[in-house]
Design a protein around this motif. Structure first.
Motif, PDB file in Angstrom:
ATOM      1  N   MET A 113      40.583  47.264  -2.122  1.00 34.22           N
ATOM      2  CA  MET A 113      41.432  46.718  -1.073  1.00 34.22           C
ATOM      3  C   MET A 113      42.778  47.434  -1.059  1.00 34.22           C
ATOM      4  SD  MET A 113      42.362  43.001  -2.764  1.00 34.22           S
ATOM      5  CE  MET A 113      42.931  42.879  -4.455  1.00 34.22           C
ATOM      6  N   ARG A 114      43.515  47.249   0.017  1.00 35.79           N
ATOM      7  CA  ARG A 114      44.861  47.826   0.117  1.00 35.79           C
ATOM      8  C   ARG A 114      45.875  46.740  -0.239  1.00 35.79           C
ATOM      9  NH1 ARG A 114      47.730  51.558   4.702  1.00 35.79           N
ATOM     10  NH2 ARG A 114      46.988  53.146   3.268  1.00 35.79           N
ATOM     11  N   VAL A 115      46.719  47.058  -1.214  1.00 36.06           N
ATOM     12  CA  VAL A 115      47.734  46.117  -1.697  1.00 36.06           C
ATOM     13  C   VAL A 115      49.113  46.737  -1.527  1.00 36.06           C
ATOM     14  CG1 VAL A 115      48.536  44.720  -3.638  1.00 36.06           C
ATOM     15  CG2 VAL A 115      46.095  45.244  -3.401  1.00 36.06           C
ATOM     16  N   VAL A 116      50.002  46.016  -0.870  1.00 33.41           N
ATOM     17  CA  VAL A 116      51.387  46.447  -0.707  1.00 33.41           C
ATOM     18  C   VAL A 116      52.233  45.670  -1.704  1.00 33.41           C
ATOM     19  CG1 VAL A 116      53.376  46.515   0.848  1.00 33.41           C
ATOM     20  CG2 VAL A 116      51.078  47.041   1.723  1.00 33.41           C
ATOM     21  N   ILE A 117      53.021  46.389  -2.506  1.00 31.41           N
ATOM     22  CA  ILE A 117      53.820  45.739  -3.542  1.00 31.41           C
ATOM     23  C   ILE A 117      55.305  46.010  -3.317  1.00 31.41           C
ATOM     24  CG2 ILE A 117      54.288  45.526  -6.002  1.00 31.41           C
ATOM     25  CD1 ILE A 117      51.504  46.407  -6.613  1.00 31.41           C
ATOM     26  N   ALA A 118      56.089  44.946  -3.243  1.00 29.95           N
ATOM     27  CA  ALA A 118      57.554  45.033  -3.237  1.00 29.95           C
ATOM     28  C   ALA A 118      58.039  44.676  -4.630  1.00 29.95           C
ATOM     29  CB  ALA A 118      58.140  44.080  -2.202  1.00 29.95           C
ATOM     30  N   GLY A 119      58.862  45.541  -5.220  1.00 36.90           N
ATOM     31  CA  GLY A 119      59.302  45.314  -6.588  1.00 36.90           C
ATOM     32  C   GLY A 119      58.361  45.959  -7.589  1.00 36.90           C
ATOM     33  N   SER A 120      57.816  47.116  -7.228  1.00 32.28           N
ATOM     34  CA  SER A 120      56.800  47.767  -8.055  1.00 32.28           C
ATOM     35  C   SER A 120      57.384  48.527  -9.241  1.00 32.28           C
ATOM     36  CB  SER A 120      55.968  48.732  -7.206  1.00 32.28           C
ATOM     37  OG  SER A 120      56.796  49.739  -6.647  1.00 32.28           O
ATOM     38  N   SER A 121      58.702  48.649  -9.325  1.00 31.67           N
ATOM     39  CA  SER A 121      59.300  49.426 -10.412  1.00 31.67           C
ATOM     40  C   SER A 121      59.670  48.573 -11.618  1.00 31.67           C
ATOM     41  CB  SER A 121      60.555  50.159  -9.914  1.00 31.67           C
ATOM     42  OG  SER A 121      61.536  49.228  -9.485  1.00 31.67           O
TER      43      SER A 121
ATOM     44  N   ASP B 109      53.119  48.264  10.861  1.00 31.88           N
ATOM     45  CA  ASP B 109      51.802  48.908  10.901  1.00 31.88           C
ATOM     46  C   ASP B 109      51.157  48.915   9.519  1.00 31.88           C
ATOM     47  OD1 ASP B 109      52.044  49.391  13.597  1.00 31.88           O
ATOM     48  OD2 ASP B 109      52.875  51.414  13.346  1.00 31.88           O
ATOM     49  N   LEU B 110      51.976  49.147   8.490  1.00 32.65           N
ATOM     50  CA  LEU B 110      51.459  49.115   7.123  1.00 32.65           C
ATOM     51  C   LEU B 110      50.960  47.710   6.777  1.00 32.65           C
ATOM     52  CD1 LEU B 110      51.077  50.255   4.233  1.00 32.65           C
ATOM     53  CD2 LEU B 110      53.480  49.622   3.798  1.00 32.65           C
ATOM     54  N   ILE B 111      51.750  46.699   7.093  1.00 28.69           N
ATOM     55  CA  ILE B 111      51.378  45.317   6.790  1.00 28.69           C
ATOM     56  C   ILE B 111      50.050  44.964   7.462  1.00 28.69           C
ATOM     57  CG2 ILE B 111      52.051  42.901   7.009  1.00 28.69           C
ATOM     58  CD1 ILE B 111      53.737  44.502   5.015  1.00 28.69           C
ATOM     59  N   GLN B 112      49.850  45.448   8.675  1.00 27.68           N
ATOM     60  CA  GLN B 112      48.620  45.138   9.406  1.00 27.68           C
ATOM     61  C   GLN B 112      47.381  45.704   8.729  1.00 27.68           C
ATOM     62  OE1 GLN B 112      49.731  46.655  13.303  1.00 27.68           O
ATOM     63  NE2 GLN B 112      50.026  44.582  14.100  1.00 27.68           N
ATOM     64  N   THR B 113      47.547  46.757   7.937  1.00 23.94           N
ATOM     65  CA  THR B 113      46.403  47.376   7.261  1.00 23.94           C
ATOM     66  C   THR B 113      46.175  46.812   5.858  1.00 23.94           C
ATOM     67  OG1 THR B 113      47.692  49.181   6.230  1.00 23.94           O
ATOM     68  CG2 THR B 113      46.878  49.520   8.494  1.00 23.94           C
ATOM     69  N   ALA B 114      47.056  45.920   5.399  1.00 17.07           N
ATOM     70  CA  ALA B 114      46.988  45.432   4.016  1.00 17.07           C
ATOM     71  C   ALA B 114      46.048  44.235   3.886  1.00 17.07           C
ATOM     72  CB  ALA B 114      48.372  45.058   3.522  1.00 17.07           C
ATOM     73  N   ASP B 115      45.378  44.162   2.746  1.00 17.61           N
ATOM     74  CA  ASP B 115      44.581  42.986   2.395  1.00 17.61           C
ATOM     75  C   ASP B 115      45.413  41.989   1.596  1.00 17.61           C
ATOM     76  OD1 ASP B 115      41.876  43.953   3.321  1.00 17.61           O
ATOM     77  OD2 ASP B 115      42.375  45.541   1.878  1.00 17.61           O
TER      78      ASP B 115
ATOM     79  N   LYS C 259      54.757  38.766  12.115  1.00 17.50           N
ATOM     80  CA  LYS C 259      54.685  39.677  13.264  1.00 17.50           C
ATOM     81  C   LYS C 259      53.378  40.463  13.276  1.00 17.50           C
ATOM     82  CE  LYS C 259      59.688  40.384  13.735  1.00 17.50           C
ATOM     83  NZ  LYS C 259      60.812  41.362  13.582  1.00 17.50           N
ATOM     84  N   ALA C 260      52.874  40.793  12.089  1.00 19.82           N
ATOM     85  CA  ALA C 260      51.646  41.575  11.979  1.00 19.82           C
ATOM     86  C   ALA C 260      50.393  40.723  12.116  1.00 19.82           C
ATOM     87  CB  ALA C 260      51.628  42.310  10.640  1.00 19.82           C
ATOM     88  N   ASP C 261      50.563  39.416  12.260  1.00 21.17           N
ATOM     89  CA  ASP C 261      49.417  38.498  12.303  1.00 21.17           C
ATOM     90  C   ASP C 261      48.534  38.713  11.080  1.00 21.17           C
ATOM     91  OD1 ASP C 261      47.904  36.441  13.351  1.00 21.17           O
ATOM     92  OD2 ASP C 261      46.682  37.747  14.609  1.00 21.17           O
ATOM     93  N   PHE C 262      49.190  38.760   9.936  1.00 19.94           N
ATOM     94  CA  PHE C 262      48.558  39.076   8.653  1.00 19.94           C
ATOM     95  C   PHE C 262      47.509  38.026   8.284  1.00 19.94           C
ATOM     96  CE2 PHE C 262      48.919  38.810   3.888  1.00 19.94           C
ATOM     97  CZ  PHE C 262      48.422  40.062   3.592  1.00 19.94           C
ATOM     98  N   SER C 263      46.338  38.480   7.862  1.00 20.65           N
ATOM     99  CA  SER C 263      45.253  37.561   7.528  1.00 20.65           C
ATOM    100  C   SER C 263      44.868  37.624   6.051  1.00 20.65           C
ATOM    101  CB  SER C 263      44.019  37.875   8.383  1.00 20.65           C
ATOM    102  OG  SER C 263      43.580  39.214   8.172  1.00 20.65           O
TER     103      SER C 263
END
Length: 297
Positions: free
Chosen positions: A1-9, A53-59, A99-103
């Motif tokens: 899956m695609r995971v977006v991480i804020a605070g990855s450092s 756009d990135l958020i829309q592609t994230a799982d 905004k991305a209608d994230f699911s």
């Protein structure tokens, strides 16, 4: 899956992204500078800017962003920085998700500090918030993510305990004293610590990503430990005898108002993880302490 991480450092974020990538998942780190390649994406939480756009592609989105609590003396002014950095990051992400209608799932950072100083009271995810400095920060941090819940996004509030690792975090300040036999306890030593090994922290987060749970989850080991026992076991693992207690007055001078949280007692249970069937690598403090000492930088 695609995971977006804020605070990855940070300590947890670094370990989490390494774990996910090692298993072939696509991890994109949000950075506050120009992105360096496809594994990074620039964002500006102070201005509320994130790549929709990135958020829309994230799982999944994992929010661990915020100024370090342990890195500086937590004066009243720095406490404001700690709080605002978390509010900015969380609001920016949540607005982007809506905004991305994230699911997918939002793994929202939180902390056991939510419960404040509770003495011998047994705490669960159903327990209410405390009234210490950190409790007030964490309560507002969680509240900033509530719009995601209201929008129907599965949101897990990861109330993290004292993370034990051979490098970084609490160990970075504790281990030099332990290895020299200079520490017996912080204050009286009576306070309960709800803790977890870094490896189990990452495993628990990944476990919750794959679950259907929504709401708070105490990410801690199943057996809490008193402060003096934590120091004793860590000292024994390092081949040392415990030293002298650090008086609360000295801690107040060194750390500032956050001392009330460092000395706070939190006797908590990981009710959600237990109910869902999570299995710990390090459920008790002795094995965890030996692992921390063996892997210390």
């Amino acid at each position: 899956m695609r995971v977006v991480i804020a605070g990855s450092s940070g300590l947890i974020g670094t370990a989490l992204q390494q774990s996910l990538r090692s298993d072939g998942h696509d991890v994109v780190s949000l950075v506050r500078r120009e992105a360096r390649g496809p594994r990074e994406s620039s964002w500006d939480p102070q201005r509320g800017q994130v790549d929709i756009d990135l958020i829309q592609t994230a799982d999944a989105v994992v929010n661990l962003a915020g100024a370090s609590i342990g890195g500086k003396r937590l004066t009243s002014s720095y406490a404001d920085v700690v709080l605002q950095s978390r509010l900015d990051a969380t609001s920016t992400l949540v607005n982007g998700l809506i905004k991305a209608d994230f699911s997918g799932v939002l793994l929202q950072g939180s902390a056991m500090g939510y419960y404040g100083a509770r003495g011998e009271e047994r705490l669960s995810e159903r327990s209410g918030p405390g009234d210490t400095l950190l409790a007030r920060i964490v309560t507002q941090w969680e509240a900033a993510a509530r719009p995601a819940v209201d929008a129907g996004i599965r949101t897990v509030f990861c109330r993290t305990g004292l993370v034990l690792a051979g490098h970084g975090g609490f160990a970075e300040r504790l281990l030099p004293l332990v290895k020299r036999g200079l520490l017996r306890s912080l204050g009286s030593g009576d306070a309960w610590h709800s803790w977890i090994a870094l490896e189990d922290q990452v495993r628990a987060q990944r476990f919750l990503l794959d679950s259907d749970h929504a709401g708070p989850a105490n990410i801690i080991a199943p057996i809490a430990v008193r402060d003096r026992e934590l120091i004793r076991v860590m000292s024994n693992a390092a081949g040392k005898s415990p030293g002298l207690p650090v008086p609360a007055t000295a801690l107040r001078l060194a750390i500032g108002p956050a001392i009330e949280d460092l000395l706070s007692s939190q006797l908590a249970t990981p009710g959600v993880l237990t109910r869902l069937g999570f299995e710990w690598l390090y459920p008790e403090i002795t094995a965890a302490a030996h692992h921390v000492i063996a892997t210390a930088a």
